[in-house]
Design a protein around this motif. Structure first.
Motif, PDB file in Angstrom:
ATOM      1  N   ARG A  49     -11.825  -6.941   0.364  1.00 33.08           N
ATOM      2  CA  ARG A  49     -11.518  -5.499   0.236  1.00 33.08           C
ATOM      3  C   ARG A  49     -11.697  -5.039  -1.203  1.00 33.08           C
ATOM      4  NH1 ARG A  49      -5.685  -4.510   1.479  1.00 33.08           N
ATOM      5  NH2 ARG A  49      -6.339  -5.060   3.561  1.00 33.08           N
ATOM      6  N   PHE A  50     -11.160  -5.781  -2.139  1.00 30.12           N
ATOM      7  CA  PHE A  50     -11.248  -5.368  -3.536  1.00 30.12           C
ATOM      8  C   PHE A  50     -12.613  -5.666  -4.151  1.00 30.12           C
ATOM      9  CE2 PHE A  50      -6.685  -5.359  -2.787  1.00 30.12           C
ATOM     10  CZ  PHE A  50      -6.390  -4.089  -3.226  1.00 30.12           C
ATOM     11  N   ALA A  56     -13.713   9.986  -4.056  1.00 29.17           N
ATOM     12  CA  ALA A  56     -13.804   8.587  -3.635  1.00 29.17           C
ATOM     13  C   ALA A  56     -14.976   7.881  -4.318  1.00 29.17           C
ATOM     14  CB  ALA A  56     -13.948   8.504  -2.120  1.00 29.17           C
ATOM     15  N   GLU A  57     -16.054   8.628  -4.533  1.00 27.53           N
ATOM     16  CA  GLU A  57     -17.248   8.023  -5.117  1.00 27.53           C
ATOM     17  C   GLU A  57     -17.043   7.581  -6.562  1.00 27.53           C
ATOM     18  OE1 GLU A  57     -17.368  11.112  -3.567  1.00 27.53           O
ATOM     19  OE2 GLU A  57     -18.050  10.257  -1.678  1.00 27.53           O
ATOM     20  N   ARG A  92     -15.400  -5.150  -2.611  1.00 28.96           N
ATOM     21  CA  ARG A  92     -16.215  -3.976  -2.250  1.00 28.96           C
ATOM     22  C   ARG A  92     -15.999  -2.843  -3.238  1.00 28.96           C
ATOM     23  NH1 ARG A  92     -14.759  -5.674   3.039  1.00 28.96           N
ATOM     24  NH2 ARG A  92     -12.951  -4.301   3.083  1.00 28.96           N
ATOM     25  N   GLN A  93     -14.821  -2.732  -3.806  1.00 30.43           N
ATOM     26  CA  GLN A  93     -14.525  -1.688  -4.764  1.00 30.43           C
ATOM     27  C   GLN A  93     -15.240  -1.926  -6.105  1.00 30.43           C
ATOM     28  OE1 GLN A  93     -12.345   1.195  -4.494  1.00 30.43           O
ATOM     29  NE2 GLN A  93     -12.883   0.716  -2.379  1.00 30.43           N
ATOM     30  N   GLU A  94     -15.494  -3.168  -6.419  1.00 30.65           N
ATOM     31  CA  GLU A  94     -16.136  -3.515  -7.687  1.00 30.65           C
ATOM     32  C   GLU A  94     -17.644  -3.297  -7.634  1.00 30.65           C
ATOM     33  OE1 GLU A  94     -14.450  -4.220 -10.457  1.00 30.65           O
ATOM     34  OE2 GLU A  94     -12.583  -4.047  -9.333  1.00 30.65           O
ATOM     35  N   THR A 119     -14.028   6.737  -7.990  1.00 27.63           N
ATOM     36  CA  THR A 119     -12.722   6.098  -8.156  1.00 27.63           C
ATOM     37  C   THR A 119     -12.774   4.734  -7.474  1.00 27.63           C
ATOM     38  OG1 THR A 119     -11.709   8.283  -7.984  1.00 27.63           O
ATOM     39  CG2 THR A 119     -10.241   6.407  -7.764  1.00 27.63           C
ATOM     40  N   ARG A 120     -12.134   3.756  -8.034  1.00 25.50           N
ATOM     41  CA  ARG A 120     -12.035   2.469  -7.359  1.00 25.50           C
ATOM     42  C   ARG A 120     -10.568   2.057  -7.281  1.00 25.50           C
ATOM     43  NH1 ARG A 120     -14.706  -1.714 -11.632  1.00 25.50           N
ATOM     44  NH2 ARG A 120     -14.160  -0.372 -13.331  1.00 25.50           N
ATOM     45  N   MET A 121     -10.258   1.378  -6.213  1.00 24.25           N
ATOM     46  CA  MET A 121      -8.905   0.895  -5.981  1.00 24.25           C
ATOM     47  C   MET A 121      -8.826  -0.532  -6.492  1.00 24.25           C
ATOM     48  SD  MET A 121      -7.890   3.622  -4.595  1.00 24.25           S
ATOM     49  CE  MET A 121      -6.412   3.468  -3.653  1.00 24.25           C
ATOM     50  N   ARG A 122      -7.764  -0.832  -7.232  1.00 23.17           N
ATOM     51  CA  ARG A 122      -7.569  -2.171  -7.779  1.00 23.17           C
ATOM     52  C   ARG A 122      -6.151  -2.623  -7.489  1.00 23.17           C
ATOM     53  NH1 ARG A 122      -9.268  -1.781 -13.796  1.00 23.17           N
ATOM     54  NH2 ARG A 122      -9.388  -4.021 -13.585  1.00 23.17           N
ATOM     55  N   CYS A 145       0.860  -1.184   0.000  1.00 29.38           N
ATOM     56  CA  CYS A 145       0.000   0.000   0.000  1.00 29.38           C
ATOM     57  C   CYS A 145       0.895   1.233   0.000  1.00 29.38           C
ATOM     58  CB  CYS A 145      -0.891  -0.015   1.241  1.00 29.38           C
ATOM     59  SG  CYS A 145      -1.825   1.512   1.484  1.00 29.38           S
TER      60      CYS A 145
END
Length: 168
Positions: A162-163, A138-139, A165-167, A141-144, A11
């Motif tokens: 964790r990932f 944040a709304e 939830r981003q999808e 953008t997604r973290m991958r 990270c």
């Protein structure tokens, strides 16, 4: 008590915080952007203990954000000058300033403002997409997982969750 190291965490935020580690390091870097280069100037400007400042400067030199340049031979004394890596930290400080100005300023307003030299306007930092220039939130953008994410933990249930939830 020994501090937990985040230097090897997958990270970039954790790794950056491992480097910063305390409230003095960003302030030392801030003053370097103000043009402070000498140990005594940093010490006076920040009111920081000499041993603490020496430790922070040593770490910044070791990590390549600042370099020592001798300006006096007897006794040897150094200027502490931002490197390219250190100068690149400007955007982090600018983003922190923008957040602090929005949420922590008094009714009188922000304590310091930024003026863009090129256009002469008062300004603030915004995080934008490097591709389209649109402001990032944040709304939207997604973290991958990136190419440097360690394969050995990539499929742990907590990481998968964790990932996932981003999808959503």
């Amino acid at each position: 008590m020994k501090r937990t190291s985040f230097a090897q965490w997958p990270c970039s935020i954790a790794r950056t915080m491992d480097l910063l580690g305390d409230w003095w390091t960003p302030l030392v870097l801030r003053d370097a952007f103000y043009g402070v280069t000498r140990f005594d100037e940093f010490q006076q400007a920040l009111g920081i203990a000499r041993n603490t400042l020496a430790d922070r400067l040593r770490r910044l030199v070791e990590e390549g954000l600042i370099e020592k340049r001798p300006y006096q031979a007897e006794p040897v004394r150094y200027d502490y000058v931002l490197t390219e890596k250190g100068a690149d930290f400007w955007s982090v400080l600018a983003a922190m300033t923008a957040w602090g100005d929005r949420w922590l300023a008094t009714e009188a307003g922000p304590p310091i403002t930024m003026q863009h030299k090129a256009c002469g306007h008062e300004t603030h930092a915004e995080v934008v997409c490097a591709e389209c220039g649109e402001r990032l939130t944040a709304e939207d953008t997604r973290m991958r997982r990136g190419p440097g994410f360690p394969e050995r933990i990539a499929h742990r249930p907590d990481v998968e969750a964790r990932f996932a939830r981003q999808e959503a």
